[in-house]
Every structure is written in structure tokens, then in C-alpha cells.
Design an enzyme around this catalytic site. Structure first.
Site, PDB file in Angstrom:
ATOM      1  N   HIS A   1      47.307  25.961  36.699  1.00 12.44           N
ATOM      2  CA  HIS A   1      47.541  26.003  38.138  1.00 12.44           C
ATOM      3  C   HIS A   1      48.875  25.372  38.540  1.00 12.44           C
ATOM      4  CE1 HIS A   1      42.947  26.570  38.527  1.00 12.44           C
ATOM      5  NE2 HIS A   1      43.574  27.712  38.420  1.00 12.44           N
TER       6      HIS A   1
ATOM      7  N   GLU B   1      36.605  40.818  39.404  1.00  8.95           N
ATOM      8  CA  GLU B   1      35.630  39.941  38.748  1.00  8.95           C
ATOM      9  C   GLU B   1      34.379  40.743  38.423  1.00  8.95           C
ATOM     10  OE1 GLU B   1      33.754  37.417  36.779  1.00  8.95           O
ATOM     11  OE2 GLU B   1      35.734  36.789  37.529  1.00  8.95           O
TER      12      GLU B   1
ATOM     13  N   ASP C   1      36.348  45.786  35.855  1.00  6.41           N
ATOM     14  CA  ASP C   1      36.919  45.225  34.629  1.00  6.41           C
ATOM     15  C   ASP C   1      38.431  45.149  34.834  1.00  6.41           C
ATOM     16  OD1 ASP C   1      38.010  44.758  32.126  1.00  6.41           O
ATOM     17  OD2 ASP C   1      36.573  46.021  31.066  1.00  6.41           O
ATOM     18  N   GLY C   2      38.950  43.943  34.997  1.00  2.00           N
ATOM     19  CA  GLY C   2      40.371  43.774  35.267  1.00  2.00           C
ATOM     20  C   GLY C   2      41.272  44.361  34.210  1.00  2.00           C
TER      21      GLY C   2
ATOM     22  N   ASP D   1      43.537  35.820  32.730  1.00  2.00           N
ATOM     23  CA  ASP D   1      42.949  34.648  32.062  1.00  2.00           C
ATOM     24  C   ASP D   1      41.453  34.836  31.845  1.00  2.00           C
ATOM     25  OD1 ASP D   1      42.418  34.442  34.779  1.00  2.00           O
ATOM     26  OD2 ASP D   1      42.332  32.256  34.737  1.00  2.00           O
TER      27      ASP D   1
END
Length: 328
Positions: free
Chosen positions: A19, A153, A181-182, A202
């Protein structure tokens, strides 16, 4: 495949690295007048309670964000190794004094946490840090009216939480939440209409095939839209796929003629230990990395200042350290 919940890990040392880097990227990329589209392939729930059952069960935030914002009380640790391109420069530095000012990138990270935690902002008391933002909330903080944030997500519970959390922002069409599904859906959005984009990838890496899917996803994305900024978080664990991932991403970037940056943070040994009763103790996640394709020219200097402080404040044993490499 739906067993992973980031709520157990919110605010851990990997989140501090991830982050802090994400904030530095967003600050730079949103300076231009041209619209920016941000994609988060594995968005999670978006917002987490540090005093909730999940976080308190794992205790990972105590060795992550709470170590960072508290006066350090840990043994001296080496500050790691700074690597620039192929040349390696070794350095050993004592832990910065407790009252040393935070590096700008880390200060930006703490300031963002303050913006979501009024009592923490007013008192500076770490015990008052209750709410922790995931990458969707961090990215949204920097968007202007022309920018877009697209969140993906798959986990049914996290998708529901993410949808509710985002709805509270009142961001309207600026932020979209999709249960997709990214890895697969990203290709349908590249290149973006405004020709400026950042992709954060990620996954949990709980499934071994995630490592290969990350590489395939990034290769396809760079082919479709070469000038985008691509950001991959990855764990550093005793698994061949984990160690191969940054190497494969570097090869991908070099072949595509794109610049790249790779930053890692190690906080402890990855070796198994035994307790007094002879039971084997697993160390948990000892290290993680951030690989960026087409990084801003400012990112290297920002991380060079921040990483030694992360090691000093988050390091748990003599193995704590960092690496910073770049090329292209």
C-alpha cells in the site's frame, strides 16, 4: 479456492509494502489531466476492521502497521541490500531513531490511515487505528471525476462486502464492482479509451496455478496495451513458483522493451522452528515483493528512502532486509 480471506492478513507487513507503493503510484499517475483507469484484479472486501475477529485471530497487523506507527522496540537489524539494475551495493545501517521523521512515502501511507480513523488522527494513539483500507479504497482516494476504478472479486462473501463498502462511498459510476475472474476479464478492457491505465494484480497465490496465471495475464496485458503501468504483489516463500515469478516478470518486461522495478521486504527467517514442547512452528509469511512494469521515474527514489525504515520498524530478526532493483 474460496478459503482465502484477506481480512486475516489486513495491515500485515506485506500490506505496508504493497500500500505504500500503491499510494506513491496513485499520487504520480493522477497528476495528469488525462483520465486514468485503474483495474484491481483481486479487490477483496475493500475495507477491514483491525479490531475484528479475523484480524485479531491472526495478529498479523500487530507485526505490520502497528509496528510502523508505534515507537519501535526491536533489536537492531541490517537495513538490507539496495540493488540498482545489475550492480549490487551492500549497506548496513543501524535502526533509525524512534523519533526520526518517516520517509515521505511512508508518511503518505500513515496520513491516509489517519484520514479513515479520526480518533487515531486526533490522538496519534495506535490503539485508535480501527479501520484499514484495502487497495480499492486507497486507489479511490486519489481519483478525480474523470478517472475510473474497476474492481473484480470472485469470492462470494468478499464480493458482497466489497459492494456494500463501495456503495457507502457514493462514487456512482466512477467505481464499478464485478464478480468476475480478474485474470480473464482484464483483457476485455485493454486498451482503455483514455489510453492511460494502471493494473494491480495481487491474487492470494493459495492456488499454485496463480503464479503462472499472473505471468500470462501480464504478458497479455502488455501486448494489448504496452504503456500501461502494471503492478504485481507476490509472496516470497519456499516454493519454486514464488521465486520464479519476479524473474519471469523481469524477462517479460525486458523482451517487451519496458522499464521495470522490483522491491522486496523481508521481516524474518523463513525457516521452520520448534517450540519448547518440540512442536514445529511455521513462520508465516516472511517476505513479499512488488514488481512494477512501466514504473514512474519517481518511484525508485521514494522506495529507496522508505524501505530501510520498513526494515528497521518491521524487522523481527537478523534476516530482515530489502532489495530494490530496476532496469529498462
Amino acid at each position: 479456492m474460496f478459503s482465502y480471506r484477506h481480512a486475516f492478513h489486513a495491515g500485515n507487513h506485506a500490506d505496508v509494502l504493497k500500500h505504500t507503493t500503491l499510494i506513491a503510484l496513485m499520487k504520480y499517475l493522477t497528476q495528469k489531466d488525462t483520465a486514468l483507469t485503474v483495474f484491481d484484479t483481486h479487490a477483496g472486501a475493500g475495507l477491514y476492521r483491525l479490531d475484528g475477529d479475523y484480524t485479531e485471530t491472526s495478529g498479523e497487523a500487530k507485526d505490520g502497521v502497528f509496528r510502523l506507527i508505534s515507537v519501535p522496540n526491536v533489536p537492531l537489524t541490517p537495513a538490507g541490500t539496495a540493488q540498482t539494475a545489475i550492480k549490487t551495493i551492500a549497506s548496513r545501517k543501524a535502526k533509525p531513531p524512534a523519533n526520526e521523521a518517516l520517509a515521505p512515502a511512508l508518511q503518505d501511507y500513515v496520513d491516509l490511515l489517519r484520514s479513515l480513523n479520526q480518533a487515531f488522527a486526533e490522538t496519534g494513539d495506535p490503539a485508535q487505528l480501527k479501520i484499514y483500507p484495502g487497495s480499492p479504497f486507497i486507489a479511490q482516494k486519489f481519483l478525480s471525476g474523470r478517472d475510473k476504478l474497476k474492481l473484480f472479486e470472485l469470492h462470494p462473501t468478499d464480493f458482497k462486502s466489497l459492494s456494500g463498502n463501495i456503495e457507502q462511498l457514493g462514487a456512482g459510476r466512477q467505481v464499478s464492482v464485478t464478480r468476475e475472474d480478474g485474470f480473464e476479464v482484464l483483457k476485455t478492457f485493454l486498451p482503455p479509451p483514455a489510453r492511460r491505465a494502471m493494473v494491480l494484480c495481487d491474487p492470494s497465490y493459495e492456488i499454485k496455478t496463480d503464479y503462472a496465471r499472473v505471468v500470462a495475464c501480464m504478458a497479455d496485458a502488455v501486448k494489448r496495451f504496452a504503456t500501461g503501468t502494471y503492478v504485481v504483489w507476490y509472496p516470497i516463500i519456499p516454493r519454486p513458483e514464488a521465486h520464479d515469478l519476479p524473474r519471469k516478470l523481469k524477462t517479460l518486461a525486458v523482451k517487451a522493451g519496458r522499464s521495470w522495478l522490483n522491491a522486496t521486504l523481508t521481516v524474518k527467517s523463513s525457516k521452520l522452528t520448534t517450540d519448547e514442547s518440540g512442536d514445529v512452528k511455521r513462520p508465516g509469511l516472511p517476505a513479499s515483493g512488488m514488481f512494477v512494469i512501466n514504473p514512474p521515474h519517481t518511484l525508485k527514489a521514494e522506495l529507496q528512502a522508505a524501505l530501510p525504515q520498513m526494515v528497521a520498524r518491521l524487522g523481527q530478526d537478523r534476516n530482515a532486509g530489502f532489495t530494490l532493483e530496476h532496469g529498462g
